[in-house]
Each structure stands twice: as C-alpha cells, then as structure tokens.
Scaffold this active site. Structure first.
Site, PDB file in Angstrom:
ATOM      1  N   MET A   1      -8.509   1.936 -25.720  1.00  0.00           N
ATOM      2  CA  MET A   1      -7.121   1.694 -25.602  1.00  0.00           C
ATOM      3  C   MET A   1      -6.336   2.996 -25.021  1.00  0.00           C
ATOM      4  O   MET A   1      -7.132   4.201 -24.865  1.00  0.00           O
ATOM      5  CB  MET A   1      -6.426   1.185 -26.365  1.00  0.00           C
ATOM      6  CG  MET A   1      -6.888  -0.353 -26.835  1.00  0.00           C
ATOM      7  SD  MET A   1      -7.043  -1.422 -25.526  1.00  0.00           S
ATOM      8  CE  MET A   1      -7.737  -2.849 -26.051  1.00  0.00           C
ATOM      9  N   CYS A   2      -5.037   3.288 -25.188  1.00  0.00           N
ATOM     10  CA  CYS A   2      -4.542   4.542 -24.779  1.00  0.00           C
ATOM     11  C   CYS A   2      -3.267   4.727 -25.624  1.00  0.00           C
ATOM     12  O   CYS A   2      -2.960   3.861 -26.703  1.00  0.00           O
ATOM     13  CB  CYS A   2      -3.863   4.288 -23.464  1.00  0.00           C
ATOM     14  SG  CYS A   2      -4.996   3.346 -22.297  1.00  0.00           S
ATOM     15  N   ARG A   3      -2.598   5.956 -25.496  1.00  0.00           N
ATOM     16  CA  ARG A   3      -1.504   6.045 -26.163  1.00  0.00           C
ATOM     17  C   ARG A   3      -0.476   6.630 -25.182  1.00  0.00           C
ATOM     18  O   ARG A   3      -0.659   7.145 -24.111  1.00  0.00           O
ATOM     19  CB  ARG A   3      -1.785   7.378 -27.188  1.00  0.00           C
ATOM     20  CG  ARG A   3      -2.714   7.311 -28.109  1.00  0.00           C
ATOM     21  CD  ARG A   3      -2.469   6.436 -29.279  1.00  0.00           C
ATOM     22  NE  ARG A   3      -2.345   5.161 -29.093  1.00  0.00           N
ATOM     23  CZ  ARG A   3      -2.105   4.072 -30.040  1.00  0.00           C
ATOM     24  NH1 ARG A   3      -1.588   4.426 -31.077  1.00  0.00           N
ATOM     25  NH2 ARG A   3      -2.219   2.797 -29.560  1.00  0.00           N
ATOM     26  N   ASN A 116      -0.368   0.260 -22.512  1.00  0.00           N
ATOM     27  CA  ASN A 116      -1.750   0.132 -23.538  1.00  0.00           C
ATOM     28  C   ASN A 116      -2.366  -1.040 -23.712  1.00  0.00           C
ATOM     29  O   ASN A 116      -1.392  -1.974 -24.021  1.00  0.00           O
ATOM     30  CB  ASN A 116      -1.568   0.817 -24.860  1.00  0.00           C
ATOM     31  CG  ASN A 116      -2.479   0.961 -25.603  1.00  0.00           C
ATOM     32  OD1 ASN A 116      -3.506   1.232 -25.488  1.00  0.00           O
ATOM     33  ND2 ASN A 116      -2.041   0.652 -27.093  1.00  0.00           N
TER      34      ASN A 116
END
Length: 280
Positions: A1-3, A116
């Site tokens: 996933m992402c931030r 995200n």
C-alpha cells in the site's frame, strides 16, 4: 500500500513535513510503522498550490519513479518551495507498473487526488469501471492504476460540485461491480482530494477495517498544551494536517479518523461526516 499526507494552513516549506519530523513521510518510505508494507519505494509525488495562486489555479506537480529517500530532485524542491496547501504521497505498488504516470497525486484542472488502498482484482473490474467514465474525461487518463480510474469516476459523478457524494457514488459502483464479478470486499481506500481551496479526506473499506488515517488536533488546543513550542505558535488556527500515520509522538496531536467517514478542511469550522457508498 502507500503513505500520504494532506496539509492546509499557514504557508510552510514542503521539507518541514516531508523531511524534518521524526517520522516524516520520507522516513515512512523506509520505516512505515502502520502500513501494510514497511518500505514504500515505488515512487513519490507532491502536488502544491502557490502562496499567491489565484482561486481555482492549476497546482504544480512533481512525480518521480524512484524511492523517495534517494530522490535528490525532491530534496531540492522541498527545501525551496513554500505552499499553504499540498498533498504528498509515497507509493507501494499493488501490481501496476512503476512509472511516472502511475505516481500520485493525480491532477485534472485545479483538482488533485491521491489514494492508499486498492480495488481488489482490479483487472477483472477495470473494463466495466472505465466504461462508466465520462467519454470527455477518458483521454486525460495517462496511467494504468485503479487510483486514477477512481479519480476519473469521481469527476464523472460530480466531484467538482458535490465532492462527498461523487466519491460515495464512485465507491458504490466499485462495490456493485465487485459483487457482479464475485469479488469479495472489493474496495479499500483512504483518499485525499482538493480543489485548491478545501480538502476532502475519506476513510472507507468494504470489509470495515480500513487503512490507518489521522487528523491533527486544533492548533489552539495544541498551543495550550505546549505553549513553549515555537513551531506550533507560528501556525494559524486554520492549519490542519491529515496523515496515513502520525509524523511525531507529541501527545494529543493526532486523532484517528473514524471508520467509514469523510472530513472537509475549510475556512471556518471543518466538517466530519458519515461515508456511505451510493450504488448505481
């Protein structure tokens, strides 16, 4: 996933949030504490509005495909750019290629969007989702991510006029098509989007266990808690920050965004509401 993070308030240098905090976004690209992956090295991006930008002006955009921690161009940009409103994102791909057009934020006119999460089994749903996008908007899609398709669906459903409802309609379509294709819990998302004036943030997932998201405590309350903190005293009461995970350990500085909710950062009182997908 992402931030990711979204900032609105007193103009500051980008590096004050991207690099300087103990758990800055750049630190999170290597050592995420709350993300699905510890390392987020599949690209980085920041979109920002100028200090003297007129209303509804198109934001500037920087996106790179390398890891955020080693991007020297980002480092130079961040130490010299001042903005009152910006979105920043570090990417961990969920399967689509590592390329500039797949890095967040995405831009259309004066709007920015970042995400995200994922649309599960996106390849199975992609054709039906893309066909729902306004044909006039379709040529603007440059990448191959589910996140960009979500953005253009929201634009199709009226993001520029009723942002919260547009995102609810987008989420409803994803879940509707997910069930039609036998995909369990098709949507996982935290999203930030802005028109350069207000910022909308969303936390939702089909399974009811969404990725982490926090918003900053009101500045007046923080200044009362920490009157000796010069950094807090120089920020206006309108200053607000939304983050995938806290940038520091200042007690009382961060509040969790409730499950299945959205917030609006704006002049005057901010808003917090219930997020409920609207099916076609």
């Amino acid at each position: 996933m992402c931030r990711w993070l979204a900032y609105s308030g007193t103009p500051i240098r980008l590096e004050e949030l991207l690099y300087e905090p103990r758990f800055s976004l750049i630190d999170q690209s290597m050592h995420s504490r709350l993300g699905v992956e510890t390392t987020n090295g599949d690209g980085v991006g920041v979109g920002w509005y100028g200090v003297d930008a007129p209303p509804l002006a198109e934001p500037a955009l920087f996106r790179g495909t390398g890891p955020a921690w080693s991007d020297l161009n980002l480092r130079e940009l961040a130490r010299s750019t001042v903005s009152p409103l910006f979105l920043a994102h570090i990417r961990a791909s969920t399967g689509t290629p590592v390329q500039q057009t797949n890095c967040h934020p995405f831009r259309h006119g004066n709007w920015l969007w970042l995400h995200n999460g994922c649309i599960r089994e996106f390849a199975r749903l992609k054709r039906d989702l893309v066909l729902a996008i306004d044909p006039a908007l379709y040529p603007s899609i440059a990448g191959s991510t589910d996140s960009e398709v979500m953005f253009y669906l929201a634009l199709t459903y009226g993001l520029r006029d009723r942002p919260a409802l547009a995102v609810e309609r987008m989420a409803g379509l994803v879940e509707y098509l997910g069930r039609a294709h036998g995909v369990e819990n098709p949507l996982q998302m935290t999203v930030a989007t802005t028109d350069g004036d207000r910022v909308w943030c969303f936390r939702y997932s089909s399974e009811g266990h969404s990725r982490s998201l926090f918003y900053s405590t009101e500045m007046s309350a923080l200044v009362a808690l920490y009157p000796e903190n010069a950094n807090l005293r120089r920020l206006s009461e309108e200053t607000r920050l939304v983050v995938s995970e806290p940038l520091g350990e200042l007690e009382g500085a961060w509040q969790p965004v409730p499950e299945s909710s959205y917030g609006v950062i704006q002049k005057g009182d901010d808003e917090l509401g219930r997020f409920e997908p609207v099916e076609p």
